[in-house]
Design a protein around this motif. Structure first.
Motif, PDB file in Angstrom:
ATOM      1  N   ASP A 120       0.882  -1.162   0.000  1.00 26.27           N
ATOM      2  CA  ASP A 120       0.000   0.000   0.000  1.00 26.27           C
ATOM      3  C   ASP A 120       0.916   1.207   0.000  1.00 26.27           C
ATOM      4  O   ASP A 120       1.573   1.495   1.002  1.00 26.27           O
ATOM      5  N   THR A 125       0.398   4.502  -0.332  1.00 30.26           N
ATOM      6  CA  THR A 125       0.027   5.673   0.474  1.00 30.26           C
ATOM      7  C   THR A 125       0.294   5.416   1.958  1.00 30.26           C
ATOM      8  O   THR A 125       0.810   6.268   2.664  1.00 30.26           O
ATOM      9  N   ALA A 126      -0.044   4.196   2.403  1.00 31.06           N
ATOM     10  CA  ALA A 126       0.184   3.849   3.812  1.00 31.06           C
ATOM     11  C   ALA A 126       1.639   3.424   4.046  1.00 31.06           C
ATOM     12  O   ALA A 126       2.045   3.198   5.189  1.00 31.06           O
ATOM     13  N   LYS A 153      -9.459   3.053   6.716  1.00 30.55           N
ATOM     14  CA  LYS A 153      -8.543   4.202   6.693  1.00 30.55           C
ATOM     15  C   LYS A 153      -8.977   5.341   5.773  1.00 30.55           C
ATOM     16  O   LYS A 153     -10.031   5.874   5.944  1.00 30.55           O
ATOM     17  N   ARG A 154      -8.173   5.679   4.758  1.00 30.53           N
ATOM     18  CA  ARG A 154      -8.420   6.887   3.959  1.00 30.53           C
ATOM     19  C   ARG A 154      -9.672   6.790   3.100  1.00 30.53           C
ATOM     20  O   ARG A 154     -10.160   7.809   2.615  1.00 30.53           O
ATOM     21  N   ARG A 158     -12.417   6.341   4.283  1.00 33.58           N
ATOM     22  CA  ARG A 158     -13.416   7.067   5.079  1.00 33.58           C
ATOM     23  C   ARG A 158     -13.488   8.550   4.694  1.00 33.58           C
ATOM     24  O   ARG A 158     -14.527   9.171   4.832  1.00 33.58           O
ATOM     25  N   ASP A 159     -12.366   9.088   4.220  1.00 31.28           N
ATOM     26  CA  ASP A 159     -12.385  10.497   3.780  1.00 31.28           C
ATOM     27  C   ASP A 159     -13.276  10.659   2.552  1.00 31.28           C
ATOM     28  O   ASP A 159     -13.932  11.686   2.386  1.00 31.28           O
ATOM     29  N   ARG A 160     -13.276   9.646   1.696  1.00 30.76           N
ATOM     30  CA  ARG A 160     -14.159   9.674   0.516  1.00 30.76           C
ATOM     31  C   ARG A 160     -15.615   9.620   0.965  1.00 30.76           C
ATOM     32  O   ARG A 160     -16.476  10.303   0.423  1.00 30.76           O
ATOM     33  N   TYR A 167     -14.814   4.518  -6.217  1.00 33.85           N
ATOM     34  CA  TYR A 167     -13.832   4.663  -5.138  1.00 33.85           C
ATOM     35  C   TYR A 167     -13.783   3.355  -4.364  1.00 33.85           C
ATOM     36  O   TYR A 167     -14.784   2.643  -4.260  1.00 33.85           O
ATOM     37  N   PRO A 206      -8.430   1.001   0.511  1.00 31.76           N
ATOM     38  CA  PRO A 206      -7.030   0.855   0.098  1.00 31.76           C
ATOM     39  C   PRO A 206      -6.558  -0.608   0.200  1.00 31.76           C
ATOM     40  O   PRO A 206      -7.213  -1.418   0.856  1.00 31.76           O
ATOM     41  N   GLU A 240      -6.936   2.962  -5.595  1.00 30.69           N
ATOM     42  CA  GLU A 240      -5.999   3.148  -4.492  1.00 30.69           C
ATOM     43  C   GLU A 240      -4.790   2.267  -4.795  1.00 30.69           C
ATOM     44  O   GLU A 240      -4.942   1.121  -5.189  1.00 30.69           O
TER      45      GLU A 240
END
Ligand code: ZN
Length: 423
Positions: free
Chosen positions: A200, A202-203, A308-309, A311-313, A396, A399, A422
């Motif tokens: 991953d 980004t992570a 994780k990210r 959730r921002d979406r 979307y 990740p 992702e």
């Protein structure tokens, strides 16, 4: 001569035994007996099934052996290697005396059902008996469900991917794995996007190395068997004891079915259309919830903290957005794995701001419009403002760190709208 082997529920979380390893061991013992395994199948059943084994992986082996001999060898290996003392281990074994091109429709249909719904041990046993398959179970024997599914898999599934799984030397099991991180990232980059979910980015995390105490060293997933083998060989690590390339329904979304929202019920993996009716809300534990409605039914949707990210979406969604949501239904809630934005709300109604003094106006009473407390200016109603949206139309996803085995990464393509993968 041909015989198909199906086995399941040999995993032990505590002792770290795993069905793929047992399948590899059986293949080695068959080879020693002069029998060739022509195909190793790793078949993921319904991830929503209760009592699922770790990842719900059933193993199918396609062989050129004599069915009775094949059965005896596989049975002895399970006796020897399955951790029967583990209260959650209930192995099942089935051997079908035919080749993969002769899988009966009823067995293929059974395999398809194990991915998309819940099936019973009795149904599996009845079908095995009806087909004249040799079968046996250990303890409750519920592994016969996955074993029968693994027999039918080749005729049930059409989208196949590959995983090259490497195994550790047995005396290292339970110790920390030695896998060179930079070589994993290098391999991931060289063969991406033919291989995926290796890391991953980004992570900044390695995804292909498990943390459980079992025999697996790492697993490389992708769309091409040569690519997963080459990428696997390019990784620097402790000695690889053995390795197998499985053909699998991982990364295919085989568990999802498109249904109207009112038909999204517990235990199903669904894709359903609807409109966002509540503002996404982050609750205790960091899980993000909102409600989706299609006019007939409403379902709660959730993106759990481990996504994780993603959730921002989800937090960026607004009331009125039209979506297709995908995930498993549990207690009436859709646990999001991916969603597609079909249309975005571009405007919203807000309380007007006073044009004279810039303060927020207040309601002047029911159907009286708005009034500025400070200077007395009035307004007839709410103001329409445009929304600045961070989302775009299209898909979307969670990740790589949060991906379920069976969920299809967007990078694989074949989706009905633009994708935002992702990496
Ligand atoms: Zn004012």
């Amino acid at each position: 001569m041909a015989a198909l082997i199906g086995l399941d529920d040999t995993d032990s979380r505590q002792e770290g035994m795993c069905s793929t390893y047992l399948g590899t061991q059986i293949a080695e013992q068959l080879a020693a007996a002069g029998i060739t395994v022509t195909r190793h199948v790793l078949f993921r059943c319904n991830p929503a099934a209760p009592h699922k084994t770790r990842g719900n992986a059933a193993i199918g082996l396609h062989t050129d052996g004599q069915p009775d001999r094949v059965f005896k060898i596989a049975q002895a290996a399970i006796d020897d290697l399955a951790v029967l003392s583990d209260p959650d281990t209930h192995p099942g074994l089935v051997v079908a005396p035919h080749d993969p091109a002769s899988i009966p429709d009823a067995v293929a249909a059974f395999a398809a059902d194990t991915v998309r719904s819940l099936v019973t041990v009795d149904r599996a046993l009845d079908l095995a008996t009806q087909q004249g398959y040799q079968h046996t179970g250990w303890k409750t024997g519920r592994g016969v469900i996955g074993a029968m599914a693994a027999i039918g898999a080749w005729a049930a599934n059409t989208d196949w991917t590959y995983e090259r799984i490497t195994y550790r030397e047995p005396d290292r099991w339970g110790t920390t794995r030695t896998v060179d991180r930079s070589s994993v990232f290098a391999a991931a980059n060289e063969w991406y996007p033919t291989i995926w979910d290796t890391v991953d980015r980004t992570a900044d995390t390695v995804v292909c190395v498990p943390h459980t105490p079992g025999p697996v060293l790492y697993g490389i997933r992708g769309d091409d068997p040569t690519a997963v083998e080459q990428a696997s060989a390019a990784i620097d690590s402790e000695p690889v004891d053995s390795a197998t390339t499985f053909v699998t329904n991982q990364g295919t979304d085989a568990h999802l079915q498109s249904v109207p929202l009112q038909h999204a019920t517990d235990g199903m993996g669904v894709c359903a259309d609807g409109t966002v009716t509540t503002t996404p809300e982050t609750r205790e534990g960091g899980h993000v919830f909102f409600e989706l409605s299609n006019g007939t039914a409403t379902r709660q949707c959730v993106a759990f903290e481990p996504t994780k990210r993603f959730r921002d979406r989800v937090r960026a969604l607004r009331v009125g957005d039209e979506l297709t949501v995908c995930g498993e239904v549990d207690s009436g809630t859709i646990k999001l794995e991916k969603f597609a934005v079909r249309s975005l709300t571009r405007q919203t109604q807000t309380v007007p701001t006073c044009p004279s003094c810039g303060r927020s106006m207040e309601s002047a009473g029911a159907e009286q419009g708005y009034r500025c407390r400070s200077c007395g200016t009035t307004a007839a109603g709410k103001t329409t403002v445009s929304l600045d949206r961070s989302l775009a139309n299209g898909w979307y996803e969670v990740p790589p760190v949060a991906r379920r085995h069976i969920a299809k990464p967007l990078v694989r393509g074949g989706f009905d709208a633009p994708t935002h993968p992702e990496r």
